[in-house]
Design a protein around this motif. Structure first.
Motif, PDB file in Angstrom:
ATOM      1  N   ALA A 277     -12.207   2.052   1.117  1.00  0.00           N
ATOM      2  CA  ALA A 277     -12.434   0.678   1.568  1.00  0.00           C
ATOM      3  C   ALA A 277     -13.406  -0.073   0.657  1.00  0.00           C
ATOM      4  CB  ALA A 277     -12.958   0.689   2.999  1.00  0.00           C
ATOM      5  N   ASP A 278     -14.396   0.630   0.134  1.00  0.00           N
ATOM      6  CA  ASP A 278     -15.423  -0.023  -0.688  1.00  0.00           C
ATOM      7  C   ASP A 278     -14.989  -0.244  -2.135  1.00  0.00           C
ATOM      8  OD1 ASP A 278     -17.124  -0.147   1.452  1.00  0.00           O
ATOM      9  OD2 ASP A 278     -18.267   1.636   0.894  1.00  0.00           O
ATOM     10  N   ALA A 279     -14.222   0.708  -2.688  1.00  0.00           N
ATOM     11  CA  ALA A 279     -13.965   0.662  -4.130  1.00  0.00           C
ATOM     12  C   ALA A 279     -12.516   0.935  -4.523  1.00  0.00           C
ATOM     13  CB  ALA A 279     -14.882   1.668  -4.840  1.00  0.00           C
ATOM     14  N   GLY A 280     -11.620   1.042  -3.554  1.00  0.00           N
ATOM     15  CA  GLY A 280     -10.215   1.287  -3.869  1.00  0.00           C
ATOM     16  C   GLY A 280      -9.889   2.771  -3.893  1.00  0.00           C
ATOM     17  N   TRP A 281      -8.594   3.080  -3.778  1.00  0.00           N
ATOM     18  CA  TRP A 281      -8.198   4.487  -3.672  1.00  0.00           C
ATOM     19  C   TRP A 281      -8.532   5.292  -4.918  1.00  0.00           C
ATOM     20  CZ3 TRP A 281      -4.869   5.428  -7.562  1.00  0.00           C
ATOM     21  CH2 TRP A 281      -3.988   4.406  -7.970  1.00  0.00           C
ATOM     22  N   ALA A 282      -8.636   4.651  -6.076  1.00  0.00           N
ATOM     23  CA  ALA A 282      -8.959   5.389  -7.304  1.00  0.00           C
ATOM     24  C   ALA A 282     -10.361   5.993  -7.244  1.00  0.00           C
ATOM     25  CB  ALA A 282      -8.831   4.475  -8.518  1.00  0.00           C
ATOM     26  N   ALA A 283     -11.219   5.474  -6.385  1.00  0.00           N
ATOM     27  CA  ALA A 283     -12.587   5.986  -6.255  1.00  0.00           C
ATOM     28  C   ALA A 283     -12.648   7.272  -5.441  1.00  0.00           C
ATOM     29  CB  ALA A 283     -13.483   4.929  -5.610  1.00  0.00           C
ATOM     30  N   VAL A 284     -11.554   7.630  -4.801  1.00  0.00           N
ATOM     31  CA  VAL A 284     -11.538   8.809  -3.934  1.00  0.00           C
ATOM     32  C   VAL A 284     -11.255  10.046  -4.786  1.00  0.00           C
ATOM     33  CG1 VAL A 284     -10.537   9.873  -1.879  1.00  0.00           C
ATOM     34  CG2 VAL A 284     -10.778   7.386  -2.009  1.00  0.00           C
ATOM     35  N   THR A 285     -12.313  10.612  -5.339  1.00  0.00           N
ATOM     36  CA  THR A 285     -12.242  11.815  -6.164  1.00  0.00           C
ATOM     37  C   THR A 285     -12.998  12.939  -5.468  1.00  0.00           C
ATOM     38  OG1 THR A 285     -14.285  11.344  -7.368  1.00  0.00           O
ATOM     39  CG2 THR A 285     -12.234  10.381  -8.250  1.00  0.00           C
ATOM     40  N   PRO A 286     -12.703  14.212  -5.796  1.00  0.00           N
ATOM     41  CA  PRO A 286     -13.444  15.306  -5.160  1.00  0.00           C
ATOM     42  C   PRO A 286     -14.954  15.178  -5.332  1.00  0.00           C
ATOM     43  CG  PRO A 286     -11.498  16.166  -6.247  1.00  0.00           C
ATOM     44  CD  PRO A 286     -11.588  14.716  -6.623  1.00  0.00           C
TER      45      PRO A 286
ATOM     46  N   GLU B 298     -11.552  -2.775  15.202  1.00  0.00           N
ATOM     47  CA  GLU B 298     -12.373  -1.601  15.467  1.00  0.00           C
ATOM     48  C   GLU B 298     -12.775  -0.909  14.167  1.00  0.00           C
ATOM     49  OE1 GLU B 298     -12.017   2.654  17.833  1.00  0.00           O
ATOM     50  OE2 GLU B 298     -10.798   0.955  18.495  1.00  0.00           O
ATOM     51  N   ASP B 299     -11.841  -0.871  13.214  1.00  0.00           N
ATOM     52  CA  ASP B 299     -12.142  -0.256  11.923  1.00  0.00           C
ATOM     53  C   ASP B 299     -11.459  -1.068  10.821  1.00  0.00           C
ATOM     54  OD1 ASP B 299     -12.720   1.264   9.723  1.00  0.00           O
ATOM     55  OD2 ASP B 299     -12.052   3.172  10.595  1.00  0.00           O
ATOM     56  N   PRO B 300     -12.134  -2.113  10.306  1.00  0.00           N
ATOM     57  CA  PRO B 300     -11.528  -2.982   9.291  1.00  0.00           C
ATOM     58  C   PRO B 300     -11.107  -2.239   8.026  1.00  0.00           C
ATOM     59  CG  PRO B 300     -13.507  -3.995  10.204  1.00  0.00           C
ATOM     60  CD  PRO B 300     -13.471  -2.588  10.707  1.00  0.00           C
ATOM     61  N   ARG B 301     -11.671  -1.072   7.796  1.00  0.00           N
ATOM     62  CA  ARG B 301     -11.297  -0.303   6.603  1.00  0.00           C
ATOM     63  C   ARG B 301      -9.815   0.049   6.610  1.00  0.00           C
ATOM     64  NH1 ARG B 301     -15.515   4.516   7.173  1.00  0.00           N
ATOM     65  NH2 ARG B 301     -14.373   4.538   9.144  1.00  0.00           N
ATOM     66  N   GLN B 302      -9.245   0.171   7.806  1.00  0.00           N
ATOM     67  CA  GLN B 302      -7.831   0.517   7.889  1.00  0.00           C
ATOM     68  C   GLN B 302      -6.938  -0.610   7.363  1.00  0.00           C
ATOM     69  OE1 GLN B 302      -6.344   3.324   8.536  1.00  0.00           O
ATOM     70  NE2 GLN B 302      -8.154   4.492   9.129  1.00  0.00           N
ATOM     71  N   GLY B 303      -7.450  -1.831   7.393  1.00  0.00           N
ATOM     72  CA  GLY B 303      -6.697  -2.936   6.806  1.00  0.00           C
ATOM     73  C   GLY B 303      -6.556  -2.765   5.308  1.00  0.00           C
ATOM     74  N   VAL B 304      -7.603  -2.265   4.661  1.00  0.00           N
ATOM     75  CA  VAL B 304      -7.560  -1.993   3.223  1.00  0.00           C
ATOM     76  C   VAL B 304      -6.525  -0.916   2.943  1.00  0.00           C
ATOM     77  CG1 VAL B 304      -8.879  -1.204   1.229  1.00  0.00           C
ATOM     78  CG2 VAL B 304      -9.969  -2.667   2.947  1.00  0.00           C
ATOM     79  N   VAL B 305      -6.552   0.144   3.726  1.00  0.00           N
ATOM     80  CA  VAL B 305      -5.601   1.248   3.558  1.00  0.00           C
ATOM     81  C   VAL B 305      -4.173   0.747   3.729  1.00  0.00           C
ATOM     82  CG1 VAL B 305      -4.798   3.417   4.577  1.00  0.00           C
ATOM     83  CG2 VAL B 305      -7.245   3.016   4.267  1.00  0.00           C
TER      84      VAL B 305
ATOM     85  N   VAL C 100       0.310   0.280  -1.156  1.00  0.00           N
ATOM     86  CA  VAL C 100       1.472  -0.128  -1.946  1.00  0.00           C
ATOM     87  C   VAL C 100       1.233   0.058  -3.440  1.00  0.00           C
ATOM     88  CG1 VAL C 100       0.877  -2.578  -2.259  1.00  0.00           C
ATOM     89  CG2 VAL C 100       3.283  -1.889  -2.059  1.00  0.00           C
ATOM     90  N   GLY C 101      -0.031   0.153  -3.866  1.00  0.00           N
ATOM     91  CA  GLY C 101      -0.330   0.292  -5.288  1.00  0.00           C
ATOM     92  C   GLY C 101      -0.434   1.725  -5.773  1.00  0.00           C
TER      93      GLY C 101
END
Length: 200
Positions: A30-39, A107-114, A119-120
């Motif tokens: 939510a903060d930085a995009g899915w590319a930021a999700v690294t181990p 309730e959880d605005p982060r889910q809107g980002v997801v 799609v990207g």
């Protein structure tokens, strides 16, 4: 359960560990995009090592997919319950659907980002398409039960169109530069869904 407990948890604690990693991954996404999700990033956010993350989710895509699926399943359950409780009238069922979606995202605005950003991402794009097919089928089925005199296939096609518009309304709602608020999303969304789903 704190970070030390998460590191030492046995099999009974595995789901706690996985939940903590999903939460950390969702926050990063939510903060930085899915590319930021690294181990490394997820581990640091959860107080675990990259190896701990990989032990639960061998790839970042595995974690992203589970985050996406969890949110999708939760929204589907809430939407279905809301529509079933709304009674037989078409307008009421559609409004209940959109109120349920808006409630989940409030309730959880982060889910809107997801919901939008998936799609990207190649893997998530396929999951998003599958989820949209499921939602379109759910909407078509519920509206058929409400007595809409339209073939189920036609309802599903119209539902796909509506889902695309709903995604844009969600983006507008989350954009402080627009005048789309939650009530506008639900009210206008209901009218547009109803018009689209019944127009022939």
């Amino acid at each position: 359960m704190d970070a030390a407990e998460l590191r030492t948890a046995g099999s009974d604690g595995s789901e706690h560990r996985r939940a903590a990693l999903r939460e950390a991954g969702l926050a990063l996404w939510a903060d930085a995009g899915w590319a930021a999700v690294t181990p490394a990033a997820v581990g640091a956010a959860a107080g675990l090592s990259p190896d701990d993350v990989v032990a639960e989710y061998p790839t970042a895509d595995d974690l992203l997919a589970e985050i996406f699926d969890e949110g999708t399943e939760e929204r589907a359950a809430v939407v279905l319950a809301a529509m079933e409780a709304a009674g037989p009238r078409l307008h009421a069922r559609i409004r209940a659907c959109l109120e349920a979606v808006a409630g989940c995202l409030a309730e959880d605005p982060r889910q809107g980002v997801v919901l939008v950003e998936a799609v990207g991402h190649p893997t998530l794009r396929a999951r998003r398409r599958t989820a949209n097919r499921g939602f379109a089928t759910l909407i078509a089925g519920e509206l058929s039960r409400a007595g809409v005199p339209v073939e189920p296939h036609e309802l599903r096609v119209a539902a796909h169109f509506c889902l695309g518009g709903l995604a844009e309304l969600v983006l507008a709602w989350q954009d402080e530069g627009t005048d789309v608020d939650r009530e506008a999303l639900v009210r206008h969304g209901t009218l547009l869904f109803e018009a689209c789903l019944t127009a022939r």
